[in-house]
Design an enzyme around this catalytic site. Sequence first.
Site, PDB file in Angstrom:
ATOM      1  N   CYS A 128      -5.992 -12.967   4.702  1.00  0.00           N
ATOM      2  CA  CYS A 128      -7.230 -13.262   5.436  1.00  0.00           C
ATOM      3  C   CYS A 128      -8.060 -14.333   4.728  1.00  0.00           C
ATOM      4  CB  CYS A 128      -8.068 -11.995   5.601  1.00  0.00           C
ATOM      5  SG  CYS A 128      -7.278 -10.756   6.655  1.00  0.00           S
ATOM      6  N   PRO A 173      14.972   9.128  12.599  1.00  0.00           N
ATOM      7  CA  PRO A 173      14.110  10.006  11.794  1.00  0.00           C
ATOM      8  C   PRO A 173      13.979   9.603  10.325  1.00  0.00           C
ATOM      9  CG  PRO A 173      16.182  11.115  12.365  1.00  0.00           C
ATOM     10  CD  PRO A 173      16.115   9.868  13.187  1.00  0.00           C
ATOM     11  N   THR A 228       0.836  -1.204   0.000  1.00  0.00           N
ATOM     12  CA  THR A 228       0.000   0.000   0.000  1.00  0.00           C
ATOM     13  C   THR A 228       0.869   1.251   0.000  1.00  0.00           C
ATOM     14  OG1 THR A 228      -1.805  -1.118   1.142  1.00  0.00           O
ATOM     15  CG2 THR A 228      -1.741   1.280   1.291  1.00  0.00           C
ATOM     16  N   SER A 234       2.032  -9.456  -2.749  1.00  0.00           N
ATOM     17  CA  SER A 234       0.742  -8.943  -2.293  1.00  0.00           C
ATOM     18  C   SER A 234      -0.305 -10.034  -2.424  1.00  0.00           C
ATOM     19  CB  SER A 234       0.332  -7.717  -3.131  1.00  0.00           C
ATOM     20  OG  SER A 234      -0.909  -7.207  -2.688  1.00  0.00           O
TER      21      SER A 234
END
Length: 830
Positions: free
Chosen positions: A44, A277, A16, A40
């Site tokens: 589920c 960072p 994503t 990808s």
Amino acid sequence: MKRKIVIIGGVAGGATAAARLRRLNEEDEIVIFEKGEYISFANCGLPYHIGGVIQERDNLLLETVGGLAKKFNIGIKNFSEVVKINRGKKTITVKHVITGATTEESYDKLIISTGAKPIKPAIEGIDDAKNIFTLRNIPDMDKIKAYITEHQVKRATVIGGGFIGLEMMENLWELGIHVSLVEMSDQVMAPIDFEMAQSVHAHIDMHNVQLILSDGVKAFEENGMKVRLNSGKVLNTDMTILSIGVTPENDLAIESNLETGFRGAIVVNDQLQTSDPDIFAVGDVIEVTDFVNGSPTVVPLAWPANRQGRLVADHLNGMDVRYKGTMGTSVAKVFELTVAAAGNNEKTLERIGTDYKVVHIHPNSHAGYYPGASPLDIKLLFGLDGKILGVQAVGMEGVEKRVDVIATAMKLGATVYDLPDLELAYAPPYSSAKDPANIAGYVASNILEGTIDTFQWHEVDGLIASGAFFLDVREDFELATGVLGNAYTIPLGDVRARMSELPKDKTIHVFCQVGHRGYNAARILMQNGFTVKNLDGGYKTYKQANTTLNYKEEAPEEAVHVEPTHAKPAQPVGNTIQVDACGLQCPGPILKVKENIDKMVDGQELIIEASDFGFLADIAAWTKNTGNTLLSKEIDGKIVRAHVAKGKAGAAPAGFNQAALAAQATQAPVLQETKDGATMVVFSGDLDKALASFIIANGAAAYGKQVTMFFTFWGLNVIKRPEKVSVAKRGMEKMFDIMLPKHAGKLPISQMNMGGMGSKMIQAVMKQKNVDSIPVMIAQAQKMGVKMVACTMSMDIMGIKEEEIIEGVDFGGVATYIGDTMDANLNLFI
């Protein structure tokens, strides 16, 4: 300026983020490193391909490596495991999984999306077993499917009752495999609370799955073919699925000294930035803030990972976006049930010390008069200020819709006072004019505004034991499905006329089937000076919470289970009556049964269908307590079906016709009008009250009445044997044994007992006046045919054994007593 953004891990968060990064910036170099083959996929959906529900394997592959690379101009390197982050040099070390060769890649910004890995504890024998699997990715799925086929698996054991465990349980069952599910906790599905999970337990039990709670695995034996549990129980199994949870895949973070927190997850700020960072992290590997209570937590779900992937891409492209926390909104399918939740449950709220209130409601999924309606069990948790803290729901249809509505309200800061204002879509096939989400808000608002006070299902047993006053406002026909203690019964429609029968010096604990009639009765009584509490969720919530599993033993070696289409519908024969009670809320289906049974002749059969799975438990109790016969009960898709015979099965006269049926029906009222019995509940264990009860009983018997005495709680002391009986007792049973009177001769009196002296004085006066003692009165009562019944539920609570009760006493429940009251014109509570 062109940047090189490296992403470690694909699937939800990483893929994503990559796609969003490219849509926002055509110049940056974007590279994904994935140690597996697939970049990808729909993880589920993995259990459903194993079970054959999703037939095509390729349907799980959301994007191929080539397709994603071409569509978004992304560099994708699969079979490439990142083994080290060199923060000082801003590089990563990558090992090619197939060749073992290592390379070093630079980055300007790094995104960690390594996800989580299944927990595989060091259980004895686990390393020697070849039939133990976990399910996290496509290769795991392929191995499980292949093993089932190659080894012709007939038995499987699933360890863990979370989402994956339940989905694997169902899909193995769909393959005709006998399944045992072992869960160390006392419930499956941790996001919901125990009483809600009990509905799920009962449903699993209906499907002949061996559900073992509060037990864990001690060892795997015989190369995994036997599973030994902590309790000592041994399960024979052809394969085992380990599904006891996941843990963040945090090795890279720890080795590179990134800050980790809750359960070892990577600590990030609200812009998904780690303690470095230039390094960001998303998905199951990170610690998030609980949206409801603000504490750190880990929530390995798909929505947070996808949302975080998009937000980190936005942030890297200069947008001021923040991740506001995770609520854990989730949903799962368990056979025909849907189970959903959002926010905090009671366990969490109690752990963090938050004050809260609870409501349980049981509305229909849509208008009851439109076909196909089914009941929902909804639980709403809220703060004393009205803030919505959590919601849970179980049912067949409309479950996730209501949870999603309330979860949206929570996210936008709504309170329970706002729920009634939600203007939700309504038409009979989809909802009711007052949607269940509205109803939950109305009930919660009533509590906070003081319109009603409630008590909870888990308080009931303690209140019964303490002698609290219960008022049952259900109709008489409902009582056969179960009762609470020695509740006083006044149907709602009669409450105003019979208020004088109720005490004003005690709190009245009122209840009905689902809470609505109890609320109406409470409002009547409260406005007439009574102190009242209504049982939240009614008897249905209490009964569900106290569900017992019926599964007895494992399936035999050869046969496993019936086809997944469940049971074949019972076929009507001759004058069998068919009744459709689908869409009716409890107690509607039972009322339909009673209405039809009353018109039938003995032995005639009735087939009734309902959309409330709780009806199967109700009809079993009702037929048992009313002298009718339950021939069968079954699940057929999203309906349940019961086959009932009036009275004893097969008792209908040969060739009976409608005229005979009508004749019998017209005779029934005549029989009911000739009531001449006497019944009494002996609740008290005081000598003077026991004397009064036997004087009345023997007097009534002398007048020819059929007398029933129902001894419950302290009244059980009246009918205990005078001689000492040797029975083993432990814990509370032993304490009760020490504190309670040993037999009728040791009963205290209700006033001026004076440490037992009062009782002795009364007995002395009785002897002087030639008044028979209690033991003599008991013997006289038995000789005159007085029926004495000891309440088995009260005996169990107080630890009194059958061996301690005098001879000639029957043992039974309240249904026995209620049955005798039907023929009585005198009914007392002493």
